[in-house]
Design an enzyme around this catalytic site. Structure first.
Site, PDB file in Angstrom:
ATOM      1  N   ARG A   1      23.804  55.952  20.479  1.00  0.00           N
ATOM      2  CA  ARG A   1      22.451  55.133  20.801  1.00  0.00           C
ATOM      3  C   ARG A   1      22.440  53.852  20.203  1.00  0.00           C
ATOM      4  O   ARG A   1      21.640  53.146  20.964  1.00  0.00           O
ATOM      5  CB  ARG A   1      21.384  56.089  20.401  1.00  0.00           C
ATOM      6  CG  ARG A   1      21.398  57.212  20.837  1.00  0.00           C
ATOM      7  CD  ARG A   1      20.293  58.304  20.540  1.00  0.00           C
ATOM      8  NE  ARG A   1      19.778  59.391  21.520  1.00  0.00           N
ATOM      9  CZ  ARG A   1      18.989  60.271  21.471  1.00  0.00           C
ATOM     10  NH1 ARG A   1      18.538  60.518  19.976  1.00  0.00           N
ATOM     11  NH2 ARG A   1      18.435  61.191  22.271  1.00  0.00           N
TER      12      ARG A   1
ATOM     13  N   LYS B   1      16.192  72.328  20.474  1.00  0.00           N
ATOM     14  CA  LYS B   1      14.835  71.790  21.054  1.00  0.00           C
ATOM     15  C   LYS B   1      14.616  72.644  22.086  1.00  0.00           C
ATOM     16  O   LYS B   1      14.172  72.109  23.381  1.00  0.00           O
ATOM     17  CB  LYS B   1      14.923  70.131  21.408  1.00  0.00           C
ATOM     18  CG  LYS B   1      15.322  69.203  20.012  1.00  0.00           C
ATOM     19  CD  LYS B   1      14.817  68.003  20.555  1.00  0.00           C
ATOM     20  CE  LYS B   1      15.363  66.992  19.353  1.00  0.00           C
ATOM     21  NZ  LYS B   1      15.297  65.702  19.395  1.00  0.00           N
TER      22      LYS B   1
ATOM     23  N   GLY C   1      22.885  62.269  22.763  1.00  0.00           N
ATOM     24  CA  GLY C   1      24.029  61.462  21.738  1.00  0.00           C
ATOM     25  C   GLY C   1      25.126  62.310  21.292  1.00  0.00           C
ATOM     26  O   GLY C   1      26.355  62.137  21.503  1.00  0.00           O
TER      27      GLY C   1
ATOM     28  N   GLY D   1      15.941  65.343  25.897  1.00  0.00           N
ATOM     29  CA  GLY D   1      14.799  65.969  26.485  1.00  0.00           C
ATOM     30  C   GLY D   1      14.133  64.932  27.385  1.00  0.00           C
ATOM     31  O   GLY D   1      13.705  65.184  28.531  1.00  0.00           O
TER      32      GLY D   1
HETATM   33  C1  3PG Z   1      15.926  62.704  20.846  1.00  0.00           C
HETATM   34  O1  3PG Z   1      16.666  62.618  19.910  1.00  0.00           O
HETATM   35  O2  3PG Z   1      15.750  63.237  22.016  1.00  0.00           O
HETATM   36  C2  3PG Z   1      14.816  61.639  20.814  1.00  0.00           C
HETATM   37  O3  3PG Z   1      15.145  60.644  19.769  1.00  0.00           O
HETATM   38  C3  3PG Z   1      13.545  62.256  20.461  1.00  0.00           C
HETATM   39  O4  3PG Z   1      13.290  63.091  19.486  1.00  0.00           O
HETATM   40  P1  3PG Z   1      12.212  64.080  18.960  1.00  0.00           P
HETATM   41  O5  3PG Z   1      12.467  65.150  20.098  1.00  0.00           O
HETATM   42  O6  3PG Z   1      12.058  64.447  17.724  1.00  0.00           O
HETATM   43  O7  3PG Z   1      10.788  63.622  19.550  1.00  0.00           O
END
Ligand code: 3PG
Length: 385
Positions: free
Chosen positions: A35, A195, A344, A367
């Site tokens: 990134r 996530k 990444g 995301g």
């Molecule tokens: C990511 O790594 O997808 C972005 O930097 C966003 O991070 P976050 O999901 O903690 O908002």
């Protein structure tokens, strides 16, 4: 969308650049600088224009207070190595205010993690004004965080007179836009990683557009638990019913792990076993996809016209559990599909297995990439219009 090249930046102007430097770290060491490297064209463009470049970024989720583990200091060091210059590091806004005047044309500074201030996640007008006061113009190059309505990407552009998209953001939007509008069929998705909440709601939205959907990682664990299966002590998310509304979990285009690699510990020190998902015990943790699953996913990739892959299938930080993701990455080399990868963390695996040349586009978004593909736009893009 207004872009940086239309902005007419004058020499000596203070340009606030929002970047996504949310890089993979291990014990305060960067393990993947993809990134950071992806943002260099915009930084160099601004430096060539003689701007004072003040970069704002976040790292991890420190919960609105200082925590050294999430300091951007290692990122400043790496950025300095890549640009071969000294990067100024501002630990707070007050320090920045005092030091920006002393910056020379073409100098680059990085502000400490914006998420040390709880107002960053709140989309705060007050915080946005404080940040805006540091610059004459604002550039957003943080595609990876463009799906959030956070202060630095959503509120700040409304508080500064001139704002635009950076070169990376522009490239992401153009390339991913082409994928949504005109994908070569069949369109196959591979989704893994963490996530879960962000990704699961997008599974619902993407499901009807996609021809084959392969799921692994924590998303698959959460679905298996939801379906009443034994997943032992595996990481997962509960209460996912609302997030997967509209997904027919028995649909033949949905492919879930058939076999998995489990262990009683996630360190790689305890013995690992490859087992059928029906044989998972209460003491087990699912840590990777098994060989039959990888072979099924590889076949799907082989037959696809377009592949979108987001997130690893196992705990790739531990060598023992990176094998499934690595094996699947090898299958990219044999595929004729247009391959788009996001997030990444996957890029380091793809580099390791020398599959980089097979990638059509590596998005810096995790995301954000998925949400863009599902919705066709993102909150932080809308405010730049
Ligand atoms: C990511 O790594 O997808 C972005 O930097 C966003 O991070 P976050 O999901 O903690 O908002």
């Amino acid at each position: 969308m207004n872009t940086v090249k239309n902005l007419k930046i004058k020499s000596g102007e203070r340009v606030l650049l929002r970047a996504d430097f949310n890089v993979s770290m291990d014990k305060e060491k960067i393990t993947d600088d993809f990134r950071i490297r992806a943002t260099l064209p915009t930084i160099n463009y601004l430096r060539d224009k003689g701007a004072k470049v003040i970069i704002m970024a976040h790292l991890g989720r420190p919960g609105g207070k200082y925590n050294q583990e999430f300091s951007l200091m290692p990122v400043a060091e790496r950025l300095g190595e890549l640009l071969k210059i000294d990067i100024k590091f501002f630990e707070g806004l007050e320090i920045a205010e005092g030091e920006i005047d002393a910056m020379e044309e073409g100098d680059v500074a990085l502000l400490e993690n914006l998420r040390f201030d709880k107002r960053e996640k709140e989309g705060s007008k007050e915080f946005a004004k404080e940040l805006a006061a540091l610059g004459d113009a604002y550039i957003n190059d943080a595609f990876g965080v463009a799906h959030r309505e956070h202060t630095s990407v959503f509120a700040l552009p409304k508080e500064i007179k001139r704002s635009a998209a950076g070169l990376l953001l522009q490239k992401e939007v153009e390339t991913l836009g082409e994928v949504i509008n005109n994908p070569k069929k069949p369109l196959s998705f591979v989704m893994g990683g963490a996530k879960v909440d962000t990704k699961l709601k997008l599974v619902s939205e993407l499901f009807s557009h996609v021809d084959q959907f392969c799921l692994g990682g924590l998303i698959a664990n959460s679905i298996m638990k939801f379906q009443g299966m034994e997943i032992g002590r595996s990481w997962h998310e509960d209460d996912i019913e609302d997030l997967i509304k509209g997904v027919d979990l028995s649909h033949q285009k949905l492919h879930m792990p058939k076999d998995v690699v489990v262990s009683t510990e996630d360190t790689g020190k305890a013995p690992a076993r490859i087992i059928d998902i029906k044989d998972i015990k209460k003491s087990d943790m699912i840590l990777d996809a098994g060989p039959d699953t990888i072979s099924e996913f590889s076949n799907i990739i082989k037959k696809a016209g377009t592949v979108v892959w987001n997130g690893p299938l196992g705990l790739i930080e531990v060598e023992e559990f990176a094998r499934g993701t690595r094996q699947l990455a090898r299958s990219l080399v044999r595929s004729k599909a247009k391959i788009i990868v996001g997030g990444g963390d996957l890029m380091s695996v793809i580099d390791d297995v020398e599959a980089t040349d097979s990638i059509y586009f590596a998005s810096t978004g995790g995301g954000a990439m998925l949400e863009f593909l599902a919705e066709g736009t993102l909150p932080a893009l809308e405010v730049l219009r």
